[in-house]
Design an enzyme around this catalytic site. Structure first.
Site, mmCIF file in Angstrom:
data_model
loop_
_atom_site.group_PDB
_atom_site.id
_atom_site.type_symbol
_atom_site.label_atom_id
_atom_site.label_comp_id
_atom_site.label_asym_id
_atom_site.label_seq_id
_atom_site.Cartn_x
_atom_site.Cartn_y
_atom_site.Cartn_z
ATOM 1 N N HIS A 161 -9.838 -4.559 10.043
ATOM 2 C CA HIS A 161 -10.490 -4.476 8.736
ATOM 3 C C HIS A 161 -11.869 -3.806 8.825
ATOM 4 O O HIS A 161 -12.676 -3.960 7.921
ATOM 5 C CB HIS A 161 -10.690 -5.872 8.134
ATOM 6 C CG HIS A 161 -9.436 -6.541 7.655
ATOM 7 N ND1 HIS A 161 -8.478 -6.992 8.509
ATOM 8 C CD2 HIS A 161 -9.004 -6.835 6.403
ATOM 9 C CE1 HIS A 161 -7.497 -7.558 7.820
ATOM 10 N NE2 HIS A 161 -7.787 -7.461 6.534
ATOM 11 N N GLU A 207 0.809 -1.212 0.000
ATOM 12 C CA GLU A 207 0.000 0.000 0.000
ATOM 13 C C GLU A 207 0.845 1.266 0.000
ATOM 14 O O GLU A 207 0.509 2.245 -0.661
ATOM 15 C CB GLU A 207 -0.946 0.021 1.208
ATOM 16 C CG GLU A 207 -2.174 -0.843 1.074
ATOM 17 C CD GLU A 207 -1.917 -2.297 1.424
ATOM 18 O OE1 GLU A 207 -0.782 -2.623 1.840
ATOM 19 O OE2 GLU A 207 -2.847 -3.114 1.296
#
Length: 725
Positions: free
Chosen positions: A518, A448
């Site tokens: 998450h 990322e």
């Protein structure tokens, strides 16, 4: 006994040193230009240290004295359209690129042209934090950017600029120009995740990116052999399949020769490449004292490296070849020092027996917040056009509008993990796009920090507009430097002129059992980060219109999706996927007089359900755009002045709450219209965890909204009949 086979790296690793024959064969004009650049940069840096010693540099002064040879040798052969970026110690690279841009050749015996003087004046003004600087003083010593010259910007975060340079290289590759990007960093940064992630990504995508590591042996005071077993840092390259060179950075010609070899690979489409420069900073990490003054280096070590000074090396070699004499070299030195004294003198004035910054050169303090964001595009108010409609799932509407935009806008590039697989990524939001646009829908490695920074650099290039998907918003913490320090701050940090047209898509996944790492609602975090706009659609129709509007702007935009909405059906225009819903335009979902509910995304639907179940006459406002600059205060204010009663409804945890910021703004703006303090519905303090019952207890849903409505009505003195039941 096991059978052993020696393995060889997929890419070469070369140590390169110049020879007397190389110096003899070198173009005299090249050598003269090198010598002149070296002396100009040295005099500039000495001026900065002198001013720092007088307390006139606010903040650090990371001197590059001693390292000029690596910058000059690597930049001097580049095209004007090639681009470079660097780290906090980046004055020499910035100056080498801008000098080469303004004067591709320099005669060491000639007078300096006015454009060179003007550039040095602007550079010193920027370092002093003054209005005439490239960023109007906002960037200072560590953030020097002049895009016209190919200087993308130096960077205060160690390794932070490396992914951004990959974005510039990606733009060159997509445009097919043959241009390249060069990113400079130090021995400390080569062990940082963003650097290594970017090496892997650049190699996987064959980007025309040259990694240049200046190995000056010390990351502040930590010696390289304390930080790594393999201190020949160019060895990192072959591990990623990247050709690498190890070069004496105190020899500018050797650096130039190695750079020419590496650049030839990049222009042939065989990039990236890596060059390690063995250099030495003569002074401490920051300021005018040597490292020995702090005890981590010896005076003998410093003296040995000073004996290899790159200015002396080029001057001596040119003198031996009869290209210049000692008198001319001395005259060049004096003229450079005199020029910098004159430039500094224009920025200063006497103050008793000291000097001070000329007061008229400071930026106007009214400029402090100007340029945080670009102007929103002028779009008509309203929403989807009248005409036939069709029913479409939310997730399919995402794929529909992205497909349409890829069709109509060749500058769009979409990237993220697995978006090209699994029939449209993990949720199907990119269904069919990779097959239709294989060169512009790019599945990334799990990195990322690297691919987000690459997208940021691609956006800042101006030729392309990236759309990035984070599989989960919690991953923003992995890429936090690029998301917040780089992308979010770039426009403002560089003086308010740098567009960053980037879309970051991610989803709220509460209730799916994916646990604490998450399940974040990112709105509250992004709302506290300057520079970002935030969009949170609640219907397929709104998603299309808001995405289209976001793609017309020049700012980074977070687009929040919600797993609860993906399979929800809604009506969209049957024949028009090009309509826009302007950012900053809220929607009254339900009119009412007793209570204003401010909410967004999936909680719009939970709020409607709760209001209908309770029978309260509440007005529900779908905020749609959430960043501080885009809130629709006209709609919000009209509702509050009608109901005098406000409940903010969100799903996520209390600690990262969006509603905290919104409630503060409401109290400041509309306090006189409120019958009681603004009330809030939000999740618990902890993030949702895996256990189904604990997860449900952690976030807000319909039941919590109903309880919040009942409480806010009761505390105003108008309890709902039967609400307790």
């Amino acid at each position: 006994m096991p059978r052993r086979e020696k393995l060889n790296a997929a890419a070469p690793w070369i140590a390169l040193r110049s020879t007397p024959g190389d110096w003899k064969a070198a173009d005299p004009v090249l050598l003269g230009s090198m010598l002149t650049q070296l002396h100009l940069i040295r005099a500039f840096e000495e001026s900065v240290l002198e001013l720092a010693g007088e307390g006139l540099v606010h903040g650090p002064a990371h001197s590059s004295i001693g390292q000029e040879g690596g910058a000059v040798g690597s930049v001097i052969g580049l095209r004007p359209s090639d681009q470079v970026n660097g780290s906090h110690r980046g004055h020499h690279q910035f100056l080498a690129k801008t000098l080469s841009y303004l004067a591709p050749t320099l005669d060491p015996t000639a007078d300096f042209a006015l454009p060179l003087e003007a550039m040095l004046h602007r550079s010193l003004a920027e370092i002093l934090g003054l209005e005439p600087g490239f960023g109007h003083g906002r960037g200072g010593s560590m953030h020097l950017r002049w895009i016209e010259a190919g200087a993308l910007g130096t960077n205060a975060i160690v390794g932070g600029g490396v992914p951004l340079a990959a974005g510039a290289a990606m733009a060159h590759k997509l445009a097919g120009t043959g241009d390249i990007a060069v990113t400079y960093f130090g021995d400390g940064a080569i062990n940082i995740g963003s650097t290594l992630e970017t090496m892997n990504l650049a190699a996987a995508w064959s980007l025309p990116l040259l990694f240049v590591v200046e190995n000056n042996l010390y990351a502040v005071a930590t010696h390289v052999d304390e930080a790594a077993r393999e201190t020949r840092l160019s060895g990192r390259g072959p591990g990623f399949g990247i050709p690498a060179w190890r070069v004496d950075g105190m020899d500018p010609l050797a650096v130039h020769l190695a750079t020419q070899e590496a650049v030839a690979l990049l222009r042939a489409g065989r990039g990236p490449a890596l060059i390690e420069l063995e250099v030495y900073r003569y002074f401490h990490q920051n300021g005018p004292l040597p490292g020995s003054a702090f005890g981590y280096r010896s005076k003998e070590e410093e003296a040995a490296w000073r004996g290899r000074d790159p200015l002396a090396r080029v001057g001596t070699e040119m003198t031996a070849l009869g290209l210049i004499d000692d008198s001319a070299v001395g005259d060049l030195r004096e003229r450079c020092v005199s020029l910098m004294k004159d430039i500094a003198g224009r920025l200063l004035e006497p103050d008793g027996n000291r000097r001070r910054i000329r007061p008229d050169l400071w930026p106007d303090t009214a400029f402090v917040d100007i340029g945080l964001r670009g102007e929103l595009p002028g779009l008509p108010k309203g929403g989807p056009p009248a005409g036939p409609v069709i029913e479409r799932k939310f997730v399919d509407a995402i794929a529909d509008v992205l497909h349409r935009r890829l069709q109509t806008d060749p500058s769009l590039v979409i990237m993220g993990e697995d978006i090209h697989r699994l029939k449209g990524g993990t949720n199907g939001a990119t269904r069919g796009l990779a097959a239709a646009f294989p060169d512009r829908v790019l599945g990334t490695p799990i990195s990322e920090n690297a691919f987000t920074g690459l997208a940021g650099g691609l956006a800042m290039d101006g030729r392309y507009r990236p759309i990035v998907e984070f599989m989960y918003p919690d991953f923003m913490w992995v890429a936090a430097d690029q998301v917040f320090n780089q992308i979010g701050k770039a426009r403002h940090m560089f003086g308010g002129t740098t567009d960053v047209p980037l879309i970051l898509r991610s989803k709220i996944a509460m209730g799916t059992g994916y646990g604490s790492q998450h399940s974040l609602d990112p709105a509250g975090v992004f709302a506290t980060s300057p520079g970002w706009r935030i969009v949170a659609p609640s219907t397929p129709r709104d998603y299309i219109g808001l995405m289209n509007a976001a793609l017309k702007g020049s700012d980074p935009v977070l687009v929040i999706e919600h797993v609860d909405l993906y399979q929800m059906n809604g009506m969209i225009p049957a024949e028009d996927l090009d309509y826009t819903i302007p950012l900053g335009q809220a929607l009254i979902v339900r009119a009412g007089r007793d209570l204003t509910i401010l909410t967004y995304s999936a909680m719009v639907h939970r709020s409607v359900e709760a209001v209908e179940a309770l029978g309260v006459d509440a007005e529900i406002v779908d905020l749609r755009t959430l960043d501080r600059a885009s809130l629709d205060w006209e709609t919000i204010g009209a509702s509050v002045r009608k109901t005098h009663n406000v409940l903010i409804v969100e799903q996520g945890a209390r600690g990262t709450s969006y509603g905290a910021m919104l409630a503060d703004e409401l109290h400041r703006r509309l306090f006189d219209w409120l019958d009681q303090p603004v009330q809030r519905v939000h999740g618990r303090e902890a993030s949702p965890t895996i256990s189904k019952v604990l997860e449900r207890a952690a976030y807000a849903g319909r039941e919590e909204v109903m309880a919040g409505i009942a409480q806010v009505m009761a505390e105003r003195g108008t309890p709902l009949a039967g609400a307790a039941a």
